[in-house]
Motif scaffolding. Structure first.
Motif, PDB file in Angstrom:
ATOM      1  N   TYR A 302       0.843  -1.198   0.000  1.00  0.00           N
ATOM      2  CA  TYR A 302       0.000   0.000   0.000  1.00  0.00           C
ATOM      3  C   TYR A 302       0.876   1.245   0.000  1.00  0.00           C
ATOM      4  O   TYR A 302       2.023   1.195   0.442  1.00  0.00           O
ATOM      5  N   PRO A 303       0.350   2.360  -0.513  1.00  0.00           N
ATOM      6  CA  PRO A 303       1.157   3.582  -0.541  1.00  0.00           C
ATOM      7  C   PRO A 303       1.398   4.108   0.871  1.00  0.00           C
ATOM      8  O   PRO A 303       0.532   3.966   1.744  1.00  0.00           O
ATOM      9  N   VAL A 304       2.561   4.671   1.082  1.00  0.00           N
ATOM     10  CA  VAL A 304       2.888   5.194   2.417  1.00  0.00           C
ATOM     11  C   VAL A 304       3.246   6.670   2.303  1.00  0.00           C
ATOM     12  O   VAL A 304       3.547   7.175   1.224  1.00  0.00           O
ATOM     13  N   GLU A 305       3.210   7.316   3.435  1.00  0.00           N
ATOM     14  CA  GLU A 305       3.572   8.723   3.485  1.00  0.00           C
ATOM     15  C   GLU A 305       5.096   8.843   3.411  1.00  0.00           C
ATOM     16  O   GLU A 305       5.807   8.172   4.154  1.00  0.00           O
ATOM     17  N   VAL A 306       5.572   9.675   2.493  1.00  0.00           N
ATOM     18  CA  VAL A 306       7.020   9.863   2.399  1.00  0.00           C
ATOM     19  C   VAL A 306       7.342  11.350   2.484  1.00  0.00           C
ATOM     20  O   VAL A 306       6.455  12.197   2.357  1.00  0.00           O
ATOM     21  N   HIS A 307       8.600  11.630   2.719  1.00  0.00           N
ATOM     22  CA  HIS A 307       9.053  13.015   2.719  1.00  0.00           C
ATOM     23  C   HIS A 307       9.651  13.259   1.339  1.00  0.00           C
ATOM     24  O   HIS A 307      10.729  12.751   1.041  1.00  0.00           O
ATOM     25  N   SER A 308       8.962  14.035   0.520  1.00  0.00           N
ATOM     26  CA  SER A 308       9.357  14.136  -0.883  1.00  0.00           C
ATOM     27  C   SER A 308      10.592  15.011  -1.052  1.00  0.00           C
ATOM     28  O   SER A 308      10.954  15.793  -0.167  1.00  0.00           O
ATOM     29  N   TYR A 309      11.208  14.871  -2.235  1.00  0.00           N
ATOM     30  CA  TYR A 309      12.359  15.723  -2.517  1.00  0.00           C
ATOM     31  C   TYR A 309      11.963  17.198  -2.479  1.00  0.00           C
ATOM     32  O   TYR A 309      12.710  18.029  -1.983  1.00  0.00           O
ATOM     33  N   GLU A 310      10.770  17.501  -2.993  1.00  0.00           N
ATOM     34  CA  GLU A 310      10.315  18.901  -3.020  1.00  0.00           C
ATOM     35  C   GLU A 310      10.278  19.481  -1.611  1.00  0.00           C
ATOM     36  O   GLU A 310      10.749  20.592  -1.373  1.00  0.00           O
ATOM     37  N   GLU A 311       9.723  18.705  -0.679  1.00  0.00           N
ATOM     38  CA  GLU A 311       9.679  19.177   0.718  1.00  0.00           C
ATOM     39  C   GLU A 311      11.083  19.374   1.263  1.00  0.00           C
ATOM     40  O   GLU A 311      11.373  20.325   1.983  1.00  0.00           O
ATOM     41  N   TYR A 312      11.937  18.443   0.903  1.00  0.00           N
ATOM     42  CA  TYR A 312      13.333  18.516   1.362  1.00  0.00           C
ATOM     43  C   TYR A 312      14.014  19.764   0.809  1.00  0.00           C
ATOM     44  O   TYR A 312      14.649  20.517   1.534  1.00  0.00           O
ATOM     45  N   GLU A 313      13.830  19.972  -0.496  1.00  0.00           N
ATOM     46  CA  GLU A 313      14.491  21.136  -1.100  1.00  0.00           C
ATOM     47  C   GLU A 313      13.921  22.440  -0.531  1.00  0.00           C
ATOM     48  O   GLU A 313      14.666  23.394  -0.290  1.00  0.00           O
ATOM     49  N   ASP A 314      12.618  22.455  -0.307  1.00  0.00           N
ATOM     50  CA  ASP A 314      12.018  23.658   0.286  1.00  0.00           C
ATOM     51  C   ASP A 314      12.688  24.004   1.607  1.00  0.00           C
ATOM     52  O   ASP A 314      12.894  25.170   1.923  1.00  0.00           O
ATOM     53  N   GLU A 315      13.038  22.998   2.355  1.00  0.00           N
ATOM     54  CA  GLU A 315      13.664  23.276   3.655  1.00  0.00           C
ATOM     55  C   GLU A 315      15.117  23.716   3.500  1.00  0.00           C
ATOM     56  O   GLU A 315      15.603  24.544   4.260  1.00  0.00           O
ATOM     57  N   PHE A 316      15.811  23.147   2.519  1.00  0.00           N
ATOM     58  CA  PHE A 316      17.266  23.375   2.475  1.00  0.00           C
ATOM     59  C   PHE A 316      17.739  24.170   1.255  1.00  0.00           C
ATOM     60  O   PHE A 316      18.940  24.265   1.009  1.00  0.00           O
ATOM     61  N   ARG A 317      16.798  24.767   0.493  1.00  0.00           N
ATOM     62  CA  ARG A 317      17.192  25.398  -0.765  1.00  0.00           C
ATOM     63  C   ARG A 317      18.330  26.405  -0.591  1.00  0.00           C
ATOM     64  O   ARG A 317      19.310  26.381  -1.353  1.00  0.00           O
ATOM     65  N   GLN A 318      18.209  27.237   0.414  1.00  0.00           N
ATOM     66  CA  GLN A 318      19.201  28.305   0.570  1.00  0.00           C
ATOM     67  C   GLN A 318      20.611  27.739   0.787  1.00  0.00           C
ATOM     68  O   GLN A 318      21.557  28.118   0.100  1.00  0.00           O
ATOM     69  N   VAL A 319      20.710  26.794   1.733  1.00  0.00           N
ATOM     70  CA  VAL A 319      22.051  26.257   2.015  1.00  0.00           C
ATOM     71  C   VAL A 319      22.563  25.440   0.839  1.00  0.00           C
ATOM     72  O   VAL A 319      23.778  25.402   0.583  1.00  0.00           O
ATOM     73  N   MET A 320      21.674  24.807   0.138  1.00  0.00           N
ATOM     74  CA  MET A 320      22.113  24.027  -1.021  1.00  0.00           C
ATOM     75  C   MET A 320      22.691  24.958  -2.081  1.00  0.00           C
ATOM     76  O   MET A 320      23.775  24.715  -2.628  1.00  0.00           O
ATOM     77  N   LYS A 321      21.965  26.025  -2.357  1.00  0.00           N
ATOM     78  CA  LYS A 321      22.451  26.983  -3.353  1.00  0.00           C
ATOM     79  C   LYS A 321      23.778  27.598  -2.922  1.00  0.00           C
ATOM     80  O   LYS A 321      24.680  27.778  -3.748  1.00  0.00           O
ATOM     81  N   ALA A 322      23.867  27.855  -1.640  1.00  0.00           N
ATOM     82  CA  ALA A 322      25.078  28.512  -1.137  1.00  0.00           C
ATOM     83  C   ALA A 322      26.334  27.683  -1.397  1.00  0.00           C
ATOM     84  O   ALA A 322      27.422  28.230  -1.602  1.00  0.00           O
ATOM     85  N   VAL A 323      26.201  26.367  -1.403  1.00  0.00           N
ATOM     86  CA  VAL A 323      27.402  25.543  -1.631  1.00  0.00           C
ATOM     87  C   VAL A 323      27.401  24.926  -3.030  1.00  0.00           C
ATOM     88  O   VAL A 323      28.207  24.049  -3.334  1.00  0.00           O
ATOM     89  N   GLY A 324      26.490  25.404  -3.868  1.00  0.00           N
ATOM     90  CA  GLY A 324      26.536  24.980  -5.262  1.00  0.00           C
ATOM     91  C   GLY A 324      25.924  23.620  -5.538  1.00  0.00           C
ATOM     92  O   GLY A 324      26.257  22.983  -6.541  1.00  0.00           O
TER      93      GLY A 324
END
Lengths: 330, 538
Positions: A302-324
Motif C-alpha cells: 500500500y502507498p505510504v507517506e514519504v518526505h518528498s524531494y520537493e519538501e526537502y528542497e524547500d527546507e534546504f534550498r538556501q544552504v544548497m544553493k550557497a554551496v553549489g
C-alpha cells in the motif's frame, strides 16, 4: 510439570481404553466410532490449518541464504543452499524434508575458560530425528497391509526389506525397534539437557509418550502376545471400506493401541505436529534468492507517506544553493 | 551510561537455566542491558503513535488506555499479512537446536535469549488469544495472559535481538527469529515503545536524508574534507558531485562512512576507485543514507525511508544505482526494496560502464552492491593494484549478518581482499559465512547505554577474532557493514585489544595505483607504509 502431567495423561488414556473395552465392553466405540471421529478430525483439522496458512500471503522474499549467491558468472554459486531457481528450491526443500539438511548443520557451542568458545560435533539430534521420522514412515506404510486386500506390492516389498532380520522363525521389523529407540532418545534428551527441558511444554512430552506407548504396544502385540491379525485385519478393512464390523478375538491391548493412534490423529492438527506440513510453506526455505533479478509481488502493498524531494528542497534550498548543490527551483 | 564490568568479570556466564519456569520469571532490567526510550519528538517527526516522555526503568510506561486491544488487533492483522509469522507461531517443536546458536544466549546465559524462548515470548500470547488449545488449557498449552509485564519483557528481549538470522540457518523449519523480532517491534511501536537510538535516526533520515541529520551543505563539506585527505595521501584531487542530473549512476553509501572513523577510510576508497575508473556518478544529499533504521521499527517505516532511493534515482535520471558497504541496508535493498517501492521501470538493467558486464542478478531491482562491482573490475583487470601497500594489515574478514544470510555475498569481498592484501586469514569455519556471528550491536542496538549487552552479545564474534589474532597475529578485522565499523572497534578494544577495523574499500583505496599519483608514504589512515622507496618490503 509438563512431563509428569503428560505421563499421567497417557496413563489415563491407556486406562480409559482398557476399562472401556475390558469392563464396559465398548468395542464398537473404541474400534469404530472413535477411530472414525479421529480420522475426520484429523482431515478437517489439517485442511483448516493449511488453508489458514495459505490465506496469509508471503509479502516479501526472505530466504535464509546458506551459501554463495548467484551473481557474477565466474563466481561459483551454491545452487542448493542458496537457490536462485525453482529447481534449486526443490532440491533444497527435498534435502530439508527428506534429510533434515538444516539440523545436520548443528554443532554444540560451549563457553570454556579463557574465555574460549568451543564448537563440538553434535549430530545426535539430527540422527535421532531422522531415524525417528523415517522409521515412523515405514511403520505407517507397513500398517497399510491391514487396510487393503490384496496387500499392495510396495507395502509387501517394504515390509520384507524391513523384516529382513529373523530371530528363530520370526521376522523382526527393524523400523519398529528403531522407532522405539529413537523416541526414547528424544524423550531422554528433552529431560536431560537442562535448556531443552526448560523450554519444553506438556505438548512436547505428550506426543513423544504417546508414540512411545504405541511402539511398545505394537511390539508387544507382534512378538509377545501374538495378536489375532486375521481379526484385526477384518476390523481395519471394515473401517477402510466403510463397512465396519467388530470381530471377536481381538485383545484389549489392540484397542489400547488403536485408541492411542486415534488420539494422536485427532491431536495432530492442533499441535506442533503440524510442522510436518508447515515446513513446506516456510518462506525462509521455499523461495529462491532471486529478489533482485525478479520482482516479488506483495499483494497488500500500500502507498505510504514519504518526505518528498520537493519538501526537502524547500527546507534546504538556501544552504544548497550557497554551496553549489543544484536545485529544482531557483 | 552503565558501567561496564571488566572482561574477566563479564565472562562469568552461567548457561544453566533457573529452577523457576520462565513464565514465572518477571523481567528484570539489568544495568547496561537496555536502551533509552524514544523521545516524543522523534516519534512525532514521523507520526508514530503514543509519543510521550517515559523510561523503561519507571513502573508506569504510559501505555495508551486500549493497549491490549492495540496489541491483539495488531497481532491479528499481522497474522493475516505474513505467512511467515503464522507458520513460525505454529510449527516450532522446541528441539532446542537454535539455543546455543544465538550470540546473546552465548554471551548472557539468559534463557530468554535462546531464540526458541524469545519466540515463545510472543507465541505464548498468540496461543492464548488465537488458538483453541491455548484458550482452553492456558499455561499447560504454553499460553499466558497479556499483561503490562509481558510488554516490558518484549521490550527488553526484542531489543536484545539483532535480527542476525543465525538461528534460522540451523532451524529445521527455517524459523527466523528476525521475522518474529521485526513483528514484535512493530507491535511495541504501536504502543510507542521504541528506543531512542532507533527512533532518532529514523526521524533524521526521514526529514534530512541520513541518520545523523547532516544537512546538505555540511554533507558536502565532510565529503570534501575526505577529498582533501585523499589529496594529501595521493596527490590526486577527486571531485565527487552531488544531486547531479544526468549522471549515469547514483551512488548511495551508508552515511556512517561519511563521518565516522574508520568508515571514512572506506568512503575515501569509494571516491578514489570511482575517480580512477572515471565513473560518471553522483552522490545525493536527499538520498544520502543507505542504512534504514526504519527496518528496525516496522515494515511500513522501512518502506517510507527506502522510498527515497528510487525517487531520487528517477529525479536525477540515472541509469542504475550502486550501493556502498552496509549490512542491513542490503537486506532492505535485496529482499524488500523492489517489492515495496518498485518496479523501477525508469532505470536500466545495470551494466558496468567499465567492463560491460551485465549484472544479471540485479536486473530487476537495478541496484548493484559495490563489492560485486569492484570484484568485476578486478576480474577484468581494470585496476592496477599493489597489495603490498596493505602489508601492515594482517586481515580477517567478518561476514556481516545481512549480506551473509539474506544475500550470500561471500566470495566477492574475499576476492577483493585477496587481490588487495597479502595477509588474509579466515576465522574458524563455525563463525564465518552463513554461520557468521553478529557484532552484537546490529538492528539498532549500537547505543552507549547498553554497552554491557553489546559486549556480551559480541563475545562469540570477538572470540573468533581472538583466535586468529593469537594464531596468525591478525590485527585487522575487515567487514562490509557500516554498523560493524561503528560497533566492532569498541568490541575489539574490549575483548581483543590490538585489532582494528576496516572496510573492504579502504583496502582497495590503499592498494589502488592511481594514474599520476605521487609516491605514497602513508596509507589512508596516515600511517606510514611498510615499504622502502623502491617499493620493496622493509
Amino acid at each position: 510439570m509438563g512431563m509428569g502431567l503428560s505421563a499421567l495423561l497417557v496413563i489415563a488414556l491407556v486406562l480409559l481404553a482398557f476399562l472401556g473395552v475390558q469392563v464396559a465392553g465398548l468395542q464398537f466405540l473404541f474400534g469404530v466410532v472413535i477411530p472414525y471421529a479421529a480420522f475426520f478430525i484429523f482431515l478437517a483439522g489439517v485442511v483448516y490449518r493449511i488453508v489458514k496458512w495459505a490465506q496469509s500471503p508471503v509479502p516479501f522474499r526472505i530466504p535464509t541464504t546458506c551459501g554463495q549467491q548467484k551473481s557474477l558468472p565466474w563466481i561459483k554459486s551454491n545452487k542448493i543452499d542458496n537457490p536462485a531457481s525453482t529447481a534449486g528450491v526443490i532440491a533444497r526443500m527435498a534435502l530439508e524434508v527428506l534429510f533434515f539438511r538444516s539440523l545436520f548443520r548443528n554443532v554444540r557451542a560451549e563457553l570454556k575458560d579463557g574465555p574460549k568458545i568451543v564448537y563440538t560435533w553434535e549430530k545426535w539430534l539430527w540422527l535421532a530425528g531422522l531415524l525417528f521420522h523415517w522409521s515412523m514412515l515405514l511403520v505407517i506404510i507397513r500398517h497399510l497391509r491391514f487396510f487393503a486386500d490384496p496387500i499392495p506390492s510396495f507395502v509387501k516389498v517394504i515390509s520384507s526389506v524391513d523384516g529382513f532380520f529373523e530371530i528363530g522363525l520370526q521376522h523382526i521389523y527393524v523400523s519398529g525397534i528403531i522407532l522405539l529407540l529413537a523416541v526414547t532418545y528424544l524423550f531422554i534428551r528433552r529431560v536431560a539437557i537442562p535448556q531443552v527441558r526448560y523450554i519444553s511444554l506438556l505438548s512436547d512430552y505428550f506426543p513423544l509418550l504417546v508414540i512411545f506407548t504405541l511402539a511398545l504396544t505394537g511390539i508387544l502385540m507382534r512378538y509377545f502376545m501374538r495378536e489375532n491379525v486375521v481379526a484385526v485385519k477384518q476390523l481395519a478393512l471394515g473401517l477402510a471400506t466403510f463397512n465396519p464390523t467388530v470381530p471377536e478375538g481381538i485383545s484389549v491391548l489392540f484397542y489400547i493401541h488403536l485408541f492411542l493412534v486415534s488420539v494422536l490423529f485427532a491431536y495432530f492438527p492442533f499441535s506442533k505436529l503440524v510442522h510436518m506440513g508447515g515446513i513446506f510453506l516456510s518462506p525462509t526455505r521455499n523461495l529462491p534468492n532471486d529478489s533482485r533479478a525478479r520482482r516479488h509481488i506483495n499483494p497488500w502493498n500500500y502507498p505510504v507517506e514519504v518526505h518528498s524531494y520537493e519538501e526537502y528542497e524547500d527546507e534546504f534550498r538556501q544552504v544548497m544553493k550557497a554551496v553549489g548543490i543544484p536545485v529544482e527551483k531557483e | 551510561m552503565a558501567k561496564v564490568p571488566k572482561p574477566e568479570q563479564l565472562v562469568n556466564i552461567d548457561h544453566k537455566p533457573p529452577a523457576k519456569p520462565w513464565m514465572d520469571m518477571p523481567v528484570k532490567f539489568e544495568e547496561g542491558m537496555w536502551c533509552y526510550a524514544a523521545k516524543p519528538e522523534s516519534l512525532e517527526a514521523v507520526g508514530l503513535p503514543n509519543p510521550r516522555k517515559w523510561s523503561p526503568e519507571e513502573e508506569d510506561w504510559k501505555l495508551p488506555e486500549n493497549w491490549k486491544e492495540v496489541i491483539f488487533e495488531g497481532l491479528r492483522e499481522r497474522l493475516e499479512k505474513y505467512r511467515s509469522l503464522r507458520i513460525f507461531m505454529d510449527i516450532c517443536v522446541r528441539c532446542g537446536a537454535c539455543a546455543d546458536k544465538c550470540h546473546f544466549f552465548l554471551g548472557t546465559g539468559d534463557p530468554k535469549n535462546m531464540p526458541v524462548l524469545r519466540a515463545e515470548l510472543l507465541r505464548s500470547i498468540y496461543r492464548k488469544e488465537f488458538t483453541v488449545a491455548g484458550k482452553l488449557l492456558g499455561k499447560m498449552a504454553g499460553a499466558r495472559e497479556l499483561t503490562e509485564d509481558v510488554v516490558k519483557e518484549w521490550f527488553y528481549y526484542f531489543f536484545q535481538c539483532t535480527q542476525c538470522r543465525r538461528c534460522s540457518v540451523f532451524c529445521p523449519y527455517g524459523i527466523d527469529t528476525a521475522e518474529i523480532t521485526i513483528i514484535a517491534r512493530e507491535l511495541l511501536n504501536l504502543l510507542g515503545c521504541n528506543i531512542e537510538w532507533i527512533a532518532s535516526p529514523v526521524a533524521n533520515c526521514y526529514k534530512k536524508g541520513n541518520h545523523l541529520g547532516i544537512q546538505p551543505h555540511a554533507l558536502k563539506d565532510m565529503v570534501e574534507m575526505l577529498a582533501d585527505d585523499i589529496e594529501d595521501v595521493t596527490g590526486i584531487r577527486v571531485e565527487p558531485t552531488f544531486n547531479r542530473k544526468g549522471a549515469e549512476i547514483l551512488f548511495i553509501p551508508p552515511s556512517g562512512d561519511v563521518f565516522a572513523d574508520p568508515g571514512i577510510y572506506t568512503f575515501m576508497g569509494y571516491l578514489m576507485l570511482f575517480h580512477e575508473i572515471g565513473l560518471d556518478y553522483t552522490l545525493s544529499t536527499y538520498a544520502s543514507e543507505g542504512g534504514n533504521f526504519g527496518s528496525f521499527t516496522s515494515h511500513e517505516m522501512m518502506k517510507r525511508l527506502n522510498a527515497k532511493m528510487y525517487a531520487e534515482a528517477e529525479r536525477l535520471g540515472v541509469k542504475w544505482i550502486l550501493g556502498g558497504e552496509c549490512g542491513h541496508m542490503w537486506r532492505v535493498v535485496h529482499q524488500y526494496m523492489n517489492t515495496m517501492n518498485g518496479p523501477a521501470d525508469f532505470l536500466e538493467e545495470p551494466v558496468s560502464p567499465i567492463t560491460g558486464t551485465k549484472f544479471e542478478n540485479a536486473k530487476s531491482t537495478k541496484m548493484v552492491h559495490i563489492v560485486e562491482f569492484t570484484a568485476d573490475l578486478i576480474r577484468n583487470n581494470k585496476l592496477k593494484l599493489d597489495p603490498s601497500r596493505n602489508d601492515h594489515f594482517r586481515i580477517t574478514f567478518h561476514d556481516s549478518c545481512n549480506p551473509a544470510r539474506a544475500m550470500g555475498l561471500f566470495e566477492e569481498p574475499r576476492y577483493i581482499i585477496k587481490n588487495t592484501c597479502n595477509y588474509f586469514y579466515e576465522m574458524p569455519e563455525e563463525t564465518i559465512r552463513e554461520k557468521t556471528f553478529c557484532c552484537g550491536s546490529g538492528a539498532g542496538l549500537n547505543a552507549e547505554e547498553n554497552m554491557v549487552m553489546r559486549m556480551k552479545g559480541g563475545l562469540p564474534r570477538a572470540n573468533a577474532v581472538k583466535y586468529v589474532h593469537e594464531k596468525y597475529d591478525v590485527n585487522t578485522l575487515t567487514c562490509i557493514c557500516a554498523v560493524d565499523r561503528a560497533a566492532l572497534p569498541t568490541l575489539m578494544n574490549y575483548w581483543v585489544p590490538g585489532v582494528s577495523v576496516s572496510g573492504v574499500h579502504e583496502l582497495v583505496g590503499n592498494a589502488l595505483i592511481m594514474k599520476g599519483e605521487k609516491q605514497r608514504t602513508t596509507n589512508l589512515r596516515g600511517e606510514p607504509l611498510l615499504r622502502t622507496e623502491d617499493g620493496g618490503d622493509v
